[in-house]
Design a protein around this motif. Sequence first.
Motif, short mmCIF file in Angstrom:
data_model
loop_
_atom_site.label_atom_id
_atom_site.label_comp_id
_atom_site.label_asym_id
_atom_site.label_seq_id
_atom_site.Cartn_x
_atom_site.Cartn_y
_atom_site.Cartn_z
N ARG A 180 1.88 5.37 6.13
CA ARG A 180 1.86 4.00 5.63
C ARG A 180 0.29 3.32 5.68
N ASP A 181 -0.13 3.70 6.75
CA ASP A 181 -1.48 3.13 6.81
C ASP A 181 -2.66 3.86 6.10
N VAL A 215 -2.25 5.28 3.13
CA VAL A 215 -2.11 4.75 1.91
C VAL A 215 -2.38 3.24 1.67
N VAL A 230 5.56 6.45 4.19
CA VAL A 230 5.08 5.46 3.22
C VAL A 230 6.55 4.93 2.88
N LYS A 248 -5.51 -5.45 9.63
CA LYS A 248 -4.82 -5.63 8.15
C LYS A 248 -4.87 -7.27 7.83
N PHE A 258 3.39 -2.40 3.02
CA PHE A 258 2.61 -1.65 3.48
C PHE A 258 1.94 -2.36 4.78
N PHE A 307 0.42 -5.44 5.18
CA PHE A 307 -0.53 -6.65 4.90
C PHE A 307 0.50 -7.92 4.79
#
Lengths: 141, 503
Positions: A4-5, A7, A67, B165, B428, B430
Motif C-alpha cells: 500500500r505504501d 504504491v 494494495v 503521509k 492509501f 492519505f
Amino acid sequence: MNDRDIVGGLAVLVISVVGLVASMRVPSETTTQFGGGFYPGFLSVCLGVCGLIILVEGVLKREKVPVPKFEWGKVLPVLGSLVLYCLLFPILDFRIVTAIFLAICMFAFGVRRPLQLMAVAIGGSLVVFYVFTLGFNVVLN
Amino acid sequence: MVNVLTGLGAVVTPSALLWNLIGVVIGIVFGALPGLTATQAVAIFTPLTFVMPFTISMSFLLGIYCGGYYGGAITAILLRTPGAPGNAATCMDGYPMAQKGQAGKALAIAVMASWLGGELSALALMVGAPALSLIALRFGPPEYFAIGLLGLVCVAGISEGNILKGVAGGLAGMLLATIGMDPISGRPRFTLGIQGLMAGVALIPALVGLFAITEVLAKAEQMELGKKDQLITEYDIALPTKREWWESRWTLLKGTIIGVIVGVLPGTGPTIASWMSYQEAKRSSKHPELFGTGITEGVMATEVANNAVTGGALIPLLTLGVPGDSVTAVLLGSLMIQGLTPGPLLIRNNPALVSQLFWILIIANAFMLAIGLGAARAFPQILRIPMRILLPIICVLCIVGSYAVNNSLFDVWMVVLIGFVGFVASKFGFQVAPIVLGFILGPIIEPNFRRALITSGGSPLVFVTRPFSLGILILAGLLLAFILYRQRSGGVAGEAVKEPDMA
C-alpha cells in the motif's frame, strides 16, 4: 513489504515530478529570481522527498499490507450518476435532472419501491430547487 | 461605562432584537448548507440594510455572522460535510461522536462552545481593540509567512498514523492551491489553458469534494444492499457534564485566545483558528491518542476558536479599516453604506459604536445558543434517514452548493474530480484533512514568502531578523519538535491510531 505504501509513495513521486516539470516551464520574471515557478517547484521537491521516504519505508517494512481493494461495483454507480448529473446539468431543467439523478442513484443503492423512488426524487428536487432559488437567490435553470 | 450602557440601550429595542434573531437563523441555515457560507449570507443581505438604521442593520448582519460560524458545525458533525471552511476541523471529533450515537451531545457542545467563544471574543473586542490592533499593524510579509508556517505545523499534529503521509498530503494541498493566477505577477499558472482554472481551484468545491464526496463514495463502498443502512440508529440528547466542562476549561480558554488573536490578524479567519486550537488541545492533552476518535474536547476546541474569531476580526476592521476575515470584508462595505468609514478615527468620533457592537454580539450569541440547543434534539433526526436515500440527497446539496458559489459548472466538475481523488488517496492512507489544511494555508504562505524574499533581496534572514516573525517561527519549531518527540516516544500511538473509517 507494505504494498500500500509502495504504491502510495510511487504516486506521490509521480505527482512531484509532474509538479517540478510544470514549475520549470512557468516563465520567470526578469526582475526577480523568485518567479511563479519557484514556490511550486520548491513544494514539488519536498513532496518528492516525502514520496521517496514513504516508498523506501514501504519496501523495508516487515508487515505485509496489500494494495487496498476497491469495490468498484458499489462505487462506480454513484460516480457514474454524478458524472451524468454534471453532464445533464447545463442541458436539462434543474428539477428534471436532479429528479433523474436522485432516482438513478437511489436505484443503484437498492431502493426498489417505485413510490419511494418517485416521491424522494421529485420531492427532493423541488425542495432543493425552491430553497436555493427563492431562499438564497441562486439561479438554477 | 456610560458608553457601555448607552450602547446597551440602543440595541435592546424590539426591532433590533427581532432582526438580530432573524439574522442568527439565516446565518445558521447558510452555515449549515455545504457551499453556502456566512460570507455569502452577509453579502446577499447587505443590500437589504440600505434602508435600515445603523443599529438594526448591524444587529441583522452580525446575527448572520455569528450564526453562520456555528451553523457549519451541524453538517460537519452529522454528515462529515463542513457547512463552512471554519468548521472543517469539527469533523475530526464531531463526526466520530455522531457515529457513536452522541450526535445530540456533539451538537450541544458545539453550540455551547461557540457561544462561549463568541461572548468572550465580544469582550475582547470591547477591552482589547486598541492594543491588539497596534500589534497587528506591525505585521508584514515575514510575519504572515511565519503564521502560515505555524498553521502548517498543525498538519503534523492532525496526521494520525503516519506523519509523513500527512505532510505529503499538506504539500499536495499547497501545490493544488498554486493552480491559477500567480499572486505576485498575475500570470496564469498550471491552468492548462482551461478558463475555469484561471482563478484557481475554488475553496468551497475543494472542501466539499474532499470531505463530502470522499465520504459519500466511502459510504457507498461500505454499504450492504438490503441491510439496515442508517448512518446512526440511535443518538443521545445529553448535555455535556459539569466535569467535562471543568476538564476542558484550559482548552476552552486557549481556543478563545487563539480565535481572538487569529481573528485580529487580517486575512486569516476561523479555519486557521479552529485547526490551531484543535492542535493545541491535542498537544496539551493527557490523552492525545483519543483525538479523532470522537471526544468532547476536540469539538470544544474547534468550535470555541472559530466563533472567538468573530469579535477579534472586528478589531482591525474598526480600528484600521482592514477586515480580519472574509465576512468582515463584506461588513466593511455594510459600514460604509451606513456612512461610516472604518479607520483610526472611527472609534474616536463614535465612542458608543464599539459598545453597541459588543452588545449586538452578546445578544446574537445568546440567540445562537438558544436556537442551537433547541435544535440539537431535532437535527440528528437527519441521520435516521436510510443512507440509500440520504447519500443521493447529500450529493445534490454538494453539487448545488458548489455551483451556487460562482454559478460555475466547472466548480461542479471539480467537486466530483477532487472527491474521487480524495477517496482514492484515503484508501492509501492519505487523510483528507492535511490536504485541506495545505490548500487553505497555501495562498497565505506563498505571496508572503515570495514578497518577503523579494523585498530582502533574496535573503532568508528576513524571517529571523524581525522579532515577531522570529518569535512565531520559534513557536512553530518548538511545536513541531514536541509533536515529533511525542510520536517517537509513543505519546501518539503511531500506526495504532485508527485512521478514518474510509481508510
